[in-house]
Structure formats: structure tokens, C-alpha cells
Write a protein that holds these residues in place. Structure first.
Motif, PDB file in Angstrom:
ATOM      1  N   LEU A  52      51.531  53.572  57.563  1.00 34.49           N
ATOM      2  CA  LEU A  52      51.260  52.180  57.895  1.00 34.49           C
ATOM      3  C   LEU A  52      51.657  51.977  59.344  1.00 34.49           C
ATOM      4  N   ASP A  53      50.685  52.094  60.269  1.00 29.29           N
ATOM      5  CA  ASP A  53      51.016  51.943  61.680  1.00 29.29           C
ATOM      6  C   ASP A  53      50.951  50.474  62.080  1.00 29.29           C
ATOM      7  N   ALA A  54      51.212  50.199  63.358  1.00 27.66           N
ATOM      8  CA  ALA A  54      51.271  48.816  63.828  1.00 27.66           C
ATOM      9  C   ALA A  54      49.943  48.091  63.643  1.00 27.66           C
ATOM     10  N   VAL A  55      48.838  48.802  63.880  1.00 32.91           N
ATOM     11  CA  VAL A  55      47.517  48.172  63.722  1.00 32.91           C
ATOM     12  C   VAL A  55      47.292  47.787  62.261  1.00 32.91           C
ATOM     13  N   ALA A  56      47.729  48.651  61.338  1.00 37.22           N
ATOM     14  CA  ALA A  56      47.585  48.339  59.917  1.00 37.22           C
ATOM     15  C   ALA A  56      48.460  47.153  59.522  1.00 37.22           C
ATOM     16  N   VAL A  57      49.651  47.048  60.109  1.00 30.56           N
ATOM     17  CA  VAL A  57      50.520  45.894  59.842  1.00 30.56           C
ATOM     18  C   VAL A  57      49.844  44.613  60.313  1.00 30.56           C
ATOM     19  N   ARG A  58      49.262  44.682  61.506  1.00 34.04           N
ATOM     20  CA  ARG A  58      48.546  43.513  62.038  1.00 34.04           C
ATOM     21  C   ARG A  58      47.382  43.135  61.128  1.00 34.04           C
ATOM     22  N   THR A  59      46.639  44.142  60.674  1.00 38.08           N
ATOM     23  CA  THR A  59      45.512  43.897  59.784  1.00 38.08           C
ATOM     24  C   THR A  59      45.984  43.318  58.458  1.00 38.08           C
ATOM     25  N   TRP A  60      47.089  43.849  57.947  1.00 38.58           N
ATOM     26  CA  TRP A  60      47.648  43.347  56.689  1.00 38.58           C
ATOM     27  C   TRP A  60      47.968  41.856  56.804  1.00 38.58           C
ATOM     28  N   CYS A  61      48.637  41.468  57.870  1.00 40.69           N
ATOM     29  CA  CYS A  61      48.987  40.058  58.051  1.00 40.69           C
ATOM     30  C   CYS A  61      47.739  39.182  58.106  1.00 40.69           C
ATOM     31  N   SER A  62      46.727  39.633  58.848  1.00 34.85           N
ATOM     32  CA  SER A  62      45.498  38.861  58.976  1.00 34.85           C
ATOM     33  C   SER A  62      44.786  38.724  57.636  1.00 34.85           C
ATOM     34  N   LEU A  63      44.689  39.834  56.889  1.00 33.92           N
ATOM     35  CA  LEU A  63      44.019  39.805  55.592  1.00 33.92           C
ATOM     36  C   LEU A  63      44.802  38.966  54.584  1.00 33.92           C
ATOM     37  N   ALA A  64      46.136  39.060  54.635  1.00 35.01           N
ATOM     38  CA  ALA A  64      46.955  38.258  53.721  1.00 35.01           C
ATOM     39  C   ALA A  64      46.782  36.768  54.003  1.00 35.01           C
ATOM     40  N   LEU A  65      46.701  36.421  55.281  1.00 41.05           N
ATOM     41  CA  LEU A  65      46.508  35.022  55.647  1.00 41.05           C
ATOM     42  C   LEU A  65      45.148  34.526  55.147  1.00 41.05           C
ATOM     43  N   ASP A  66      44.115  35.353  55.308  1.00 44.85           N
ATOM     44  CA  ASP A  66      42.790  34.977  54.813  1.00 44.85           C
ATOM     45  C   ASP A  66      42.797  34.821  53.290  1.00 44.85           C
ATOM     46  N   ALA A  67      43.462  35.761  52.598  1.00 47.86           N
ATOM     47  CA  ALA A  67      43.503  35.722  51.134  1.00 47.86           C
ATOM     48  C   ALA A  67      44.219  34.467  50.643  1.00 47.86           C
ATOM     49  N   LEU A  68      45.353  34.146  51.254  1.00 51.77           N
ATOM     50  CA  LEU A  68      46.080  32.948  50.845  1.00 51.77           C
ATOM     51  C   LEU A  68      45.324  31.678  51.240  1.00 51.77           C
ATOM     52  N   GLY A  69      44.576  31.742  52.334  1.00 46.58           N
ATOM     53  CA  GLY A  69      43.742  30.607  52.696  1.00 46.58           C
ATOM     54  C   GLY A  69      42.688  30.323  51.635  1.00 46.58           C
ATOM     55  N   ARG A  70      42.115  31.404  51.081  1.00 46.96           N
ATOM     56  CA  ARG A  70      41.104  31.238  50.032  1.00 46.96           C
ATOM     57  C   ARG A  70      41.723  30.751  48.723  1.00 46.96           C
ATOM     58  N   GLU A  71      42.910  31.233  48.395  1.00 49.51           N
ATOM     59  CA  GLU A  71      43.504  30.962  47.087  1.00 49.51           C
ATOM     60  C   GLU A  71      44.536  29.840  47.106  1.00 49.51           C
ATOM     61  N   ARG A  72      44.789  29.282  48.276  1.00 48.83           N
ATOM     62  CA  ARG A  72      45.869  28.311  48.413  1.00 48.83           C
ATOM     63  C   ARG A  72      45.755  27.164  47.410  1.00 48.83           C
ATOM     64  N   GLU A  73      44.576  26.551  47.318  1.00 49.58           N
ATOM     65  CA  GLU A  73      44.422  25.401  46.431  1.00 49.58           C
ATOM     66  C   GLU A  73      44.606  25.800  44.974  1.00 49.58           C
ATOM     67  N   ALA A  74      44.085  26.969  44.598  1.00 53.44           N
ATOM     68  CA  ALA A  74      44.232  27.418  43.214  1.00 53.44           C
ATOM     69  C   ALA A  74      45.702  27.694  42.887  1.00 53.44           C
ATOM     70  N   ILE A  75      46.437  28.261  43.845  1.00 59.88           N
ATOM     71  CA  ILE A  75      47.858  28.533  43.620  1.00 59.88           C
ATOM     72  C   ILE A  75      48.639  27.229  43.562  1.00 59.88           C
ATOM     73  N   ASP A  76      48.327  26.290  44.448  1.00 61.41           N
ATOM     74  CA  ASP A  76      48.979  24.975  44.391  1.00 61.41           C
ATOM     75  C   ASP A  76      48.777  24.326  43.018  1.00 61.41           C
ATOM     76  N   ALA A  77      47.584  24.496  42.461  1.00 59.94           N
ATOM     77  CA  ALA A  77      47.238  23.813  41.210  1.00 59.94           C
ATOM     78  C   ALA A  77      48.041  24.322  40.016  1.00 59.94           C
ATOM     79  N   ILE A  78      48.530  25.575  40.064  1.00 61.48           N
ATOM     80  CA  ILE A  78      49.283  26.113  38.920  1.00 61.48           C
ATOM     81  C   ILE A  78      50.778  26.119  39.181  1.00 61.48           C
ATOM     82  N   ASN A  79      51.212  25.441  40.231  1.00 64.33           N
ATOM     83  CA  ASN A  79      52.628  25.412  40.608  1.00 64.33           C
ATOM     84  C   ASN A  79      53.395  24.453  39.689  1.00 64.33           C
ATOM     85  N   VAL A  80      54.066  24.998  38.659  1.00 65.18           N
ATOM     86  CA  VAL A  80      54.840  24.167  37.737  1.00 65.18           C
ATOM     87  C   VAL A  80      56.316  24.562  37.698  1.00 65.18           C
TER      88      VAL A  80
END
Length: 544
Positions: free
Chosen positions: A8-36
Motif C-alpha cells: 500500500l504505497d502513498a498513491v494507493a493511500v491517496r486513492t483509498w481516501c478519495s474512494l472512501a469519501l465517494d463511497a460515504l458520499g453515496r451512502e451517507r443518507e442511507a447510513i443516517d437513516a439507520i442510525n439508532v
């Protein structure tokens, strides 16, 4: 697309952060909705997004510091930046735990990032996160993290990093599906743990960053999510905000290890949901209490608390304010000149400095500063779509009605603001502003930093690029000629009004020459000129 790698080099870490941000951006509302759990306040997805946003920004800053050289950051620099960014930007119970998970991984990966180290990193992450929580509960993100770590140890010796992270992801998915049977409040609500679902999204991004392919199956909740508000009343004693402490208190703290241990004991006696993460003199403290002042005072006794955030779970925060205005507009602007223009029009502005886009927290603060029941948010940048959406959702949770108009450029924001009428109904105003923004084509001029291939051909360093709707359409040698060609292309499809926004160093004579060009070549087309001040582009163009 990232390439398969055994480290896992620095470029992969950068990519991981970007992809994680995109994934949470897509799922944010669904995750908020099940927050109990632990409090049904519907913000887990948003808090995780904001935490990863801070981590990603820190990694980008490390890469930006290397842009003038030929090397990229080391893996150690990248993972430490990721962990530090998550620590200082952690929001809520879930974000604070995720920050500690990333810190635990960074402690191991800074010394090496091969397949074996990845497995060890996940183990360290799960253990350190559990230690940071005063009273760990099974069926939460801690359980999911532990399952991911255990699964990462199963691939045969010699298996590469992709196999290890994929095993961790699948282990986390399986554990997440089991959470309703481990925590009664989840079972009654018919949902999985929200924080655990967020961690699965982050691990799925890690799989894609390391292997070059997203997981074959995106996560789907085994049962339909129920809105937090609908299930809050079904929580047992201690599960709901009505029965639990009234305030969430979060702050960063500069303090030594011994002082923090005493702080843990003090805060544990004051409330619940206590999580203290960090180390090396910097900590993020999270606790739910009835006496917010006492929680802050305990931090003062331990060291230097700052970035203090106190949230009242039950009360509408607007009730503590003077009577707010009915409606306001919040606008992101690329330069101080446009900031002044928009402020004169009555808007609350957020300055996007060159290379420093605003974070969600800045947008939320601006929405609060607008001090209105209804707010129209104009991000004026396509890359801010997830950031703006997260800010809007957080403001809505505070009782503010927010409409996000997805403007992609400052000239679209100007067009929307020009038709804003606070006296008409909110919905009608939003429709009119959205239509005005959508009817405005946008362009900008930029200076090429290096030789590269574009949609208009190969450019050389120093060439003037004319970008229309985000794509390079013209390559020129000077600003005036390139601007004329861009205008001609945009006006070929028709138009009634041209907007020119000049950068700080652009002479007024350019505007005069372009106005004359439009007047001579296009009948009945008006031109307006604004000074943008210090902004990235020498010239912004809008055609309505």
C-alpha cells in the motif's frame, strides 16, 4: 484506475481516501437513516463523511507539498497524514472511532505496508479502537472491525495485499449482517449498525484502491432501513436521546498521557458514550453528558481543549437564537471580488481559496451565520457536490430548511442569485434559481502547467487553455485571442447575456476588447463585467 499491488504505497493511500469519501458520499443518507445507536440522531453517515473528508484533505496537502519536486510522499507520510486528518476532523461517536481505527492502521503501515503488515494493521486498528471506548458494546462498529481483522489473517501465507483486504471486507460484511442479533435496539428497528455499515464502505474502498477493482457485490442491508425518527421511540431505557444525556461534547485536547487517563475517569463519571482517541500529545474527546460545562472544565484541567462543539440532542437550537430571517442564500465564491458582489446582493459568502476548497464544516457554519429558517446553498463547483450535500444534511438536522442547487461554476451562481426573490414561496424561488443556473453555460481560462493531452489536442506548459463546461475546448498562446475563440464557440449556440469575471492581474482593457467583440459580432447580446479579485482563473465566462 488503481493498479494491483502487494504494498500500500502513498498513491494507493491517496486513492483509498478519495474512494472512501465517494463511497460515504453515496451512502451517507442511507447510513443516517439507520442510525439508532447509541443515539437515534440520524447523523452517523454525515459524521463519517466529514471525518474521512478531513483525512483526505490532509493526504492531499502532503502530496501538494511534493508537487514542486519529482518524488511522491512516502507511505509513512501518507498514512500518518490520513490518521492525523481524521483525528482533528472526527465528528460524532462513529467518526471518533473511525479516526482511531485509521490511527491504529497508520502505526503499523508507517513501518511497512505489505500483505502481512496490512493484516497486522487491521488487528492493531480493531484493538486500539476498542481500548479507546470506555464501555465497548457488541453489535457495533467495534464488532465489525474485529471481524475484519480476524478475516484478514485467514488468507494463506504468501497471499498478496488484494487477497488480505478482500478477506477483511467480506469478514466485515458478514459481521455487519449479524449486528441486529447482537444489539437489541438494532433488532427492534430492523437495521444493521450504522457505524459498522460505514466501516464496510471504507473497507470496500480499500479493496478497490489495492486491487484496482471494486468489490464484486456492493453491500445491501439485509432488511429495509427504518428512519431514525421512526424508531427512536422504540429504544429501551438508555438507548434514546430522551432517556440519555442531553448533550454531545466533542473537543480536541493537547495533553499528556497521564492527564488523559485522569480525564477518562472523570468523564466516565459524568456521562456515557465516552471515546478518547489519539496520542503523542493530541487527543479527540467525545462524550454524552447532561452537564456540558463540567465536561469542558474537565478538559481544561487535563490540558488545552479547543475546537469545542456542544450539541443538544433534544432541543431545537434555533429556539436559543433571536428570531431568524425567513430566507437567505449561501454562496461559495472563488475570489474576494465576487465575495463582495454577492454580499452586496444579500448573500452569505464562503471563500474558496486557490487549492483550498471549503470543507463541509465551513459550509455548515456559513448556513448558521445566514441566520434564516430557509437557505439556498450554491456550491459553484462540481467537485463540492458531496461536501455541500453533507453540509445541507447537517443543517437540516438542526431544523434549517436547505435547498442545494448544484451550480458548477461561479457564473452559474451569479445567474441564480440574480433571479432570487425572497418574497415568493421557497419552492418557486428554488425552481427559478435552478432554471437560471441551468441555462448558463460556463467557461474559464487557465494556464497549462505542463505538457499534456487534452480534448483539444496536446498543450505545452504556458499555453492558455479555454475550458467550456469543464472540458478543454481551445488551446491558445495569449489570453485575449483564446477568450475570443471561447466566446465564439459558446455564442454559436445562441445567448442573450455574457458575463465576464476578471482575475486580479487582468487589465480592464481585456474586458473592453471582449465587449467590443461581442457587440460587433452578436446582435442583441449584452455584456456585464465583474472584478473577481484574487482567484485561480484569469477569466471566468458565462453565457445565458
Amino acid at each position: 484506475m488503481p493498479q494491483t499491488a502487494d504494498d500500500l504505497d502513498a498513491v494507493a493511500v491517496r486513492t483509498w481516501c478519495s474512494l472512501a469519501l465517494d463511497a460515504l458520499g453515496r451512502e451517507r443518507e442511507a447510513i443516517d437513516a439507520i442510525n439508532v445507536y447509541p443515539v437515534a440522531d440520524g447523523d452517523t453517515g454525515t459524521n463519517l463523511y466529514l471525518t474521512v473528508e478531513s483525512a483526505a484533505a490532509a493526504v492531499e496537502a502532503v502530496f501538494a507539498a511534493h508537487e514542486t519536486g519529482t518524488s511522491v510522499p512516502s507511505t509513512a507520510d501518507a498514512v500518518r497524514a490520513m490518521a492525523h486528518g481524521a483525528l482533528i476532523g472526527a465528528r460524532g461517536n462513529s467518526g471518533t472511532i473511525l479516526a482511531q481505527l485509521l490511527r491504529g492502521m497508520a502505526e503499523v503501515l508507517a513501518e511497512g505496508a505489505g500483505a502481512g503488515r496490512l493484516s497486522l494493521a487491521l488487528t492493531r486498528a480493531a484493538a486500539s479502537a476498542r481500548e479507546a471506548v470506555a464501555h465497548p458494546v457488541e453489535g457495533t462498529v467495534l464488532t465489525v472491525a474485529a471481524a475484519a481483522a480476524a478475516a484478514a489473517e485467514r488468507p494463506a501465507d504468501g497471499a498478496g495485499a488484494p487477497a488480505v483486504v478482500r478477506a477483511a471486507y467480506e469478514g466485515a460484511r458478514t459481521a455487519l449482517d449479524a449486528t441486529p442479533g447482537q444489539l437489541a435496539v438494532l433488532g427492534r428497528a430492523g437495521v444493521v449498525d450504522a457505524g459498522g455499515r460505514g466501516l464496510v464502505a471504507v473497507l470496500g474502498a480499500l479493496v478497490e484502491a489495492v486491487s484496482g477493482r471494486a468489490p464484486e457485490r456492493a453491500y445491501e442491508a439485509p432488511t429495509a432501513p427504518a428512519p431514525a425518527a421512526a424508531v427512536a421511540g422504540d429504544c429501551s431505557a438508555g438507548d434514546s436521546p430522551q432517556d440519555g444525556p442531553a448533550f454531545e461534547v466533542i473537543y480536541l485536547l493537547e495533553a499528556g498521557d497521564q492527564a488523559v487517563e485522569r480525564l477518562r475517569t472523570r468523564l466516565d463519571g459524568l456521562g456515557d458514550s465516552l471515546v478518547v482517541v489519539g496520542g503523542d500529545g493530541l487527543w479527540n474527546v467525545h462524550v454524552h453528558v447532561d452537564d456540558a460545562g463540567a465536561a469542558v472544565e474537565a478538559g481544561v484541567e487535563a490540558g488545552r481543549p479547543y475546537r469545542i462543539r456542544i450539541t443538544h440532542f433534544a432541543a431545537d437550537r434555533l429556539h436559543a437564537r433571536p428570531e431568524p430571517a425567513q430566507r437567505a442564500v449561501v454562496v461559495v465564491v472563488p475570489g474576494d471580488g465576487l465575495g463582495g458582489l454577492c454580499a452586496e446582493a444579500g448573500a452569505t459568502t464562503v471563500l474558496a481559496r486557490p487549492g483550498e476548497p471549503p470543507a463541509s464544516g465551513e459550509l455548515v457554519d456559513a448556513i448558521r451565520r445566514a441566520h434564516a429558517r430557509e437557505v439556498v446553498l450554491l456550491p459553484n463547483d462540481g467537485d463540492l457536490r458531496h461536501t455541500a450535500a453533507a453540509a445541507a444534511e447537517q443543517a437540516r438536522a438542526e431544523g434549517i430548511r436547505v435547498a442545494l442547487i448544484p451550480t458548477r461554476a461561479a457564473v452559474q451562481g451569479i445567474a441564480a442569485l440574480a433571479v432570487h426573490e425572497p418574497d415568493r414561496s421557497f419552492d418557486e424561488d428554488v425552481v427559478a434559481m435552478t432554471a437560471a443556473a441551468g441555462a448558463t453555460r460556463y467557461a474559464e481560462l487557465a494556464v497549462a502547467e505542463r505538457q499534456s493531452w487534452t480534448m483539444a489536442g496536446i498543450c505545452q506548459a504556458g499555453d492558455i487553455l479555454g475550458l467550456i463546461d469543464g472540458d478543454v475546448a481551445v488551446i491558445g498562446e495569449d489570453v485575449p485571442e483564446t477568450a475570443r475563440k471561447v466566446l465564439d464557440r459558446m455564442l454559436a449556440a445562441g445567448g442573450e447575456l455574457v458575463t465576464l469575471v476578471l482575475g486580479e492581474d487582468v487589465p480592464d482593457t481585456l474586458a473592453d476588447r471582449l465587449e467590443e467583440h461581442v457587440r460587433e459580432g452578436y446582435l442583441a447580446v449584452d455584456t456585464v463585467v465583474y472584478r473577481g479579485g484574487h482567484q485561480c482563473a484569469p477569466l471566468l465566462i458565462g453565457v445565458e
